[in-house]
Every structure is written in structure tokens, then in C-alpha cells.
Write a protein that holds these residues in place. Structure first.
Motif, PDB file in Angstrom:
ATOM      1  N   ILE A 167       0.844  -1.207   0.000  1.00 26.42           N
ATOM      2  CA  ILE A 167       0.000   0.000   0.000  1.00 26.42           C
ATOM      3  C   ILE A 167       0.875   1.251   0.000  1.00 26.42           C
ATOM      4  O   ILE A 167       0.597   2.204  -0.738  1.00 26.42           O
ATOM      5  CB  ILE A 167      -0.977  -0.025   1.195  1.00 26.42           C
ATOM      6  N   ARG A 168       1.935   1.256   0.791  1.00 30.15           N
ATOM      7  CA  ARG A 168       2.839   2.409   0.792  1.00 30.15           C
ATOM      8  C   ARG A 168       3.519   2.568  -0.564  1.00 30.15           C
ATOM      9  O   ARG A 168       3.712   3.677  -1.060  1.00 30.15           O
ATOM     10  CB  ARG A 168       3.909   2.268   1.880  1.00 30.15           C
ATOM     11  N   LYS A 169       3.869   1.449  -1.189  1.00 31.47           N
ATOM     12  CA  LYS A 169       4.593   1.488  -2.466  1.00 31.47           C
ATOM     13  C   LYS A 169       3.676   1.789  -3.652  1.00 31.47           C
ATOM     14  O   LYS A 169       4.005   2.608  -4.503  1.00 31.47           O
ATOM     15  CB  LYS A 169       5.299   0.146  -2.693  1.00 31.47           C
ATOM     16  N   ASN A 170       2.533   1.128  -3.716  1.00 32.49           N
ATOM     17  CA  ASN A 170       1.663   1.197  -4.893  1.00 32.49           C
ATOM     18  C   ASN A 170       0.357   1.947  -4.669  1.00 32.49           C
ATOM     19  O   ASN A 170      -0.415   2.124  -5.603  1.00 32.49           O
ATOM     20  CB  ASN A 170       1.314  -0.220  -5.372  1.00 32.49           C
ATOM     21  N   GLY A 171       0.069   2.300  -3.432  1.00 29.05           N
ATOM     22  CA  GLY A 171      -1.196   2.966  -3.132  1.00 29.05           C
ATOM     23  C   GLY A 171      -2.359   1.998  -3.032  1.00 29.05           C
ATOM     24  O   GLY A 171      -3.508   2.406  -2.885  1.00 29.05           O
ATOM     25  N   ASP A 172      -2.079   0.704  -3.119  1.00 26.73           N
ATOM     26  CA  ASP A 172      -3.123  -0.321  -3.042  1.00 26.73           C
ATOM     27  C   ASP A 172      -2.473  -1.636  -2.630  1.00 26.73           C
ATOM     28  O   ASP A 172      -1.248  -1.772  -2.664  1.00 26.73           O
ATOM     29  CB  ASP A 172      -3.819  -0.473  -4.395  1.00 26.73           C
ATOM     30  N   ASN A 173      -3.285  -2.627  -2.280  1.00 29.83           N
ATOM     31  CA  ASN A 173      -2.754  -3.930  -1.877  1.00 29.83           C
ATOM     32  C   ASN A 173      -2.529  -4.827  -3.100  1.00 29.83           C
ATOM     33  O   ASN A 173      -2.936  -5.969  -3.141  1.00 29.83           O
ATOM     34  CB  ASN A 173      -3.689  -4.606  -0.866  1.00 29.83           C
ATOM     35  N   ILE A 174      -1.835  -4.268  -4.082  1.00 28.79           N
ATOM     36  CA  ILE A 174      -1.583  -4.950  -5.362  1.00 28.79           C
ATOM     37  C   ILE A 174      -0.092  -5.142  -5.550  1.00 28.79           C
ATOM     38  O   ILE A 174       0.686  -4.199  -5.412  1.00 28.79           O
ATOM     39  CB  ILE A 174      -2.126  -4.101  -6.543  1.00 28.79           C
ATOM     40  N   TYR A 175       0.311  -6.398  -5.863  1.00 26.63           N
ATOM     41  CA  TYR A 175       1.680  -6.645  -6.298  1.00 26.63           C
ATOM     42  C   TYR A 175       1.669  -6.497  -7.818  1.00 26.63           C
ATOM     43  O   TYR A 175       0.961  -7.217  -8.510  1.00 26.63           O
ATOM     44  CB  TYR A 175       2.164  -8.045  -5.901  1.00 26.63           C
ATOM     45  N   LYS A 176       2.439  -5.554  -8.328  1.00 33.83           N
ATOM     46  CA  LYS A 176       2.429  -5.261  -9.767  1.00 33.83           C
ATOM     47  C   LYS A 176       3.524  -6.034 -10.473  1.00 33.83           C
ATOM     48  O   LYS A 176       4.673  -6.052 -10.037  1.00 33.83           O
ATOM     49  CB  LYS A 176       2.592  -3.759  -9.992  1.00 33.83           C
ATOM     50  N   HIS A 177       3.130  -6.675 -11.580  1.00 33.80           N
ATOM     51  CA  HIS A 177       4.060  -7.482 -12.370  1.00 33.80           C
ATOM     52  C   HIS A 177       3.681  -7.368 -13.837  1.00 33.80           C
ATOM     53  O   HIS A 177       2.508  -7.167 -14.162  1.00 33.80           O
ATOM     54  CB  HIS A 177       3.987  -8.947 -11.916  1.00 33.80           C
ATOM     55  N   THR A 178       4.654  -7.517 -14.717  1.00 29.80           N
ATOM     56  CA  THR A 178       4.388  -7.394 -16.156  1.00 29.80           C
ATOM     57  C   THR A 178       3.446  -8.483 -16.664  1.00 29.80           C
ATOM     58  O   THR A 178       2.722  -8.268 -17.632  1.00 29.80           O
ATOM     59  CB  THR A 178       5.698  -7.441 -16.969  1.00 29.80           C
ATOM     60  N   ASP A 199      -4.340 -10.120   0.051  1.00 36.65           N
ATOM     61  CA  ASP A 199      -5.041  -9.928   1.320  1.00 36.65           C
ATOM     62  C   ASP A 199      -4.180 -10.551   2.414  1.00 36.65           C
ATOM     63  O   ASP A 199      -3.659 -11.660   2.250  1.00 36.65           O
ATOM     64  CB  ASP A 199      -6.406 -10.617   1.258  1.00 36.65           C
ATOM     65  N   SER A 200      -4.022  -9.861   3.522  1.00 36.85           N
ATOM     66  CA  SER A 200      -3.091 -10.344   4.556  1.00 36.85           C
ATOM     67  C   SER A 200      -3.514 -11.687   5.148  1.00 36.85           C
ATOM     68  O   SER A 200      -2.666 -12.534   5.420  1.00 36.85           O
ATOM     69  CB  SER A 200      -2.917  -9.296   5.657  1.00 36.85           C
ATOM     70  N   TYR A 201      -4.808 -11.908   5.358  1.00 39.31           N
ATOM     71  CA  TYR A 201      -5.244 -13.177   5.946  1.00 39.31           C
ATOM     72  C   TYR A 201      -5.015 -14.338   4.983  1.00 39.31           C
ATOM     73  O   TYR A 201      -4.551 -15.406   5.387  1.00 39.31           O
ATOM     74  CB  TYR A 201      -6.718 -13.109   6.368  1.00 39.31           C
ATOM     75  N   CYS A 202      -5.321 -14.123   3.735  1.00 38.56           N
ATOM     76  CA  CYS A 202      -5.090 -15.168   2.736  1.00 38.56           C
ATOM     77  C   CYS A 202      -3.592 -15.421   2.544  1.00 38.56           C
ATOM     78  O   CYS A 202      -3.163 -16.563   2.419  1.00 38.56           O
ATOM     79  CB  CYS A 202      -5.731 -14.786   1.413  1.00 38.56           C
ATOM     80  N   LEU A 203      -2.818 -14.339   2.549  1.00 42.35           N
ATOM     81  CA  LEU A 203      -1.375 -14.487   2.374  1.00 42.35           C
ATOM     82  C   LEU A 203      -0.757 -15.268   3.525  1.00 42.35           C
ATOM     83  O   LEU A 203       0.104 -16.120   3.305  1.00 42.35           O
ATOM     84  CB  LEU A 203      -0.702 -13.121   2.239  1.00 42.35           C
TER      85      LEU A 203
END
Length: 122
Positions: free
Chosen positions: A23-34, A41-45
Motif C-alpha cells: 500500500i505504501r509502495k503502490n497505493g493499493d494492496n496490489i503486487y504489480k508485475h508485467t 489480502d493479509s489473511y489469505c497471504l
């Protein structure tokens, strides 16, 4: 009940810290990849991590140690005079380890030709 002798307790701490990092890096709970973005989600992770490392053959103690090595216990938020609870931060090793897991997971899905997938761990 979660306690400090349960590896899931530490997996949840690591997972929450990783989602906060995203969230701090991307502004959302998204891992960005090409190959495609991955919503995390933290519980699922935390369940994902526990399952992954159990399959790798790590004992409960080894998993607790692994998660503990990922947390930076000394990092503090600058400018906060008061707080409720504790926010944990991942160290660079923890971020790299989780980023690598996300990359491997996304790559596996792409290689299998999976266009869209939703997994819920409980």
C-alpha cells in the motif's frame, strides 16, 4: 487462539506488514508485475505462507524463526507521538523473499495459461 508459539501468529504479522508495504509502495494492496497484477489480502497471504512453508518441510519452529527474520523490530514511524498497538515492518530480506514468492506464483499461473484466478484461504 493465536499466541507467540503458533507460526500462524507470525505469518499474520509478516503478511500484514507486506500488505502495508504494498500500500505504501503502490497505493493499493496490489503486487504489480508485467505478467499481471496480484491482489494480496493479509489473511489469505498468511495461510498461503503457512501452506507453502509446510510443504517445503519446515517445522513450526523453523517457520517461526523464518517469519521472525523477516521483521524489522527497530523501525519506527517518524513523527508519531502516540500509537495504539504496534505496526511491524519487513526488512529488505523479508520484502525480497515475499516479492520472489509473488513472482513465482504469477509466473506459474501465466505458464499454466490461467487468465484470472481467485483463491480464498481461510
Amino acid at each position: 487462539m493465536l499466541n507467540n508459539k503458533n507460526p500462524y501468529f507470525y505469518a499474520q504479522m509478516v503478511s500484514s506488514s507486506y500488505v502495508e508495504h504494498l500500500i505504501r509502495k503502490n497505493g493499493d494492496n496490489i503486487y504489480k508485475h508485467t505478467l499481471g497484477n496480484l491482489e494480496v489480502d493479509s489473511y489469505c497471504l498468511s495461510s498461503f505462507l503457512e501452506g507453502f512453508y509446510q510443504e517445503e518441510g519446515l517445522t513450526e519452529f523453523e517457520r517461526i524463526c523464518l517469519y521472525g527474520e523477516m521483521i524489522d523490530m527497530d523501525k519506527k514511524k517518524i513523527g508519531c507521538k502516540y500509537k495504539i498497538g504496534t505496526t511491524h515492518y519487513l526488512n529488505e530480506q523479508g520484502i525480497s523473499k515475499l516479492n520472489e514468492l509473488m513472482i513465482n506464483y504469477i509466473t506459474m499461473l501465466a505458464e499454466q495459461g490461467i487468465e484470472e484466478q481467485v483463491i480464498n484461504y481461510h
